[in-house]
Scaffold this motif. Structure first.
Motif: not given
Length: 333
Positions: A299-321
């Motif tokens: 969940c923390t990774t999901t929100v972190k990824t979302l904030m990066e999306v909002f900031s216009g950063e390039s993020v992977p479509s899938r992150t595996t834990i």
């Protein structure tokens, strides 16, 4: 009372009131104080949707889960909302159940609220029939869609998943190395996560030279008594097993209940492994060895990824834990 009333009583434009509400620095301190004083006198509470018209953001995220009474999903909701608050985002929660039409209804409801993104918690939102996922794919053209332990390929869709396949593969392999040969597998659903767990179970058997027996694979509802009764029926039918691996801790509790009912010693005669490392795994005697899918990290990774999306950063479509196996007293490895 609305923004127009505040504008009239303060003698300023609606745009000025909006700038005050949004914290825009291009307002004099004197004007800001006057607008705030009028708002206080009128008892005006800013409407989040009106604020969004000026900010181009509602600072609100929609969260959907299928069942908030489920321990895993309840934990996921807590961690998601906690992380969103830390980034100054509010959330709207919808508990949908499992019917596709109801899920679509709530999804569209959240979109009508002009949320900034939608988080789908749990793997039950990705349907096996591809066309049933079209409503998610279309919505992702407009807003980010985040999946917690579910995967759907599409533009502006981001998944954070636990490596369920490797988790179950490792657990079953350990059982085999410790002497188990007839390993029963209980699962709850054919979701994305469920299928990966099943594949991990089968692959571990095959890699160790053991057959995949369909009579040792059974679906069961998330109910302690149902799981116990299923195992009692299988035993009565002459199906012999020396270990039970489950896709959820609730089924593992049912396995412990079965062992107690039959007078079977755990783990000497029957090993049991649960999944999710929930409170349920610590509520039995003996306590249950369980795979920790690390829901907080998901969940923390999901929100972190979302904030990066909002900031216009390039993020992977899938992150595996990666998961952890928490050894307790229902296994002897």
């Amino acid at each position: 009372m609305n923004i127009y009333d505040v504008s009239k009583h303060a003698g300023v434009s609606i745009a000025t009131v909006s700038r005050v509400l949004n914290g825009n620095p291009n307002v004099s301190e004197r004007t800001r104080e006057k607008v705030l004083r009028v708002m206080d006198e009128l008892g005006y509470t800013p409407n989040v949707f009106a604020r969004g018209l000026g900010l181009d953001t509602m600072q609100t995220i929609g969260i959907m889960c299928s069942d908030s009474s489920d321990p895993y999903l309840a934990g996921a909701i807590y961690y998601l909302e906690r992380e969103l608050r830390s980034h100054n985002y509010d959330s709207i929660l919808c508990c949908t159940g499992y019917d596709l039409k109801v899920k679509q209804k709530y999804f569209n409801l959240l979109r009508s609220k002009r949320v900034d993104a939608i988080i789908l918690a749990g793997s039950k939102f990705v349907e096996l029939c591809p066309k049933d996922n079209d409503y998610i794919l279309k919505a992702a053209h407009d807003i980010p869609v985040m999946l917690v332990n579910g995967y759907l390929e599409g533009e502006n869709i981001y998944s954070t998943v636990c490596d369920d396949y490797s988790a179950v593969y490792d657990a079953v392999s350990r059982l085999i190395r410790s002497g188990s040969r007839r390993i029963l597998y209980l699962y709850t659903s054919y979701s994305y996560s469920g299928l990966n767990k099943m594949d991990g179970y089968k692959a571990a058997l095959t890699s160790c030279g053991l057959p995949v027996r369909e009579d040792l694979i059974h679906q069961c509802s998330k109910n302690l008594e149902d799981a116990r009764d299923l195992l009692l029926r299988l035993s009565k039918q002459g199906i012999d097993f020396d270990a039970v691996v489950t896709s959820d801790d609730s089924l593992a509790v049912g396995a412990v209940k079965y062992a107690h009912a039959k007078g079977i010693s755990v783990p000497d005669q029957l090993s049991i492994i649960g999944y999710n490392n929930s409170l349920l795994s610590r509520c039995t005697d003996p306590e249950i060895t369980s795979i920790d899918s690390r829901v907080e990290t998901l969940c923390t990774t999901t929100v972190k990824t979302l904030m990066e999306v909002f900031s216009g950063e390039s993020v992977p479509s899938r992150t595996t834990i990666a998961s952890d196996l928490i050894k307790r007293n229902t296994t002897n490895f």
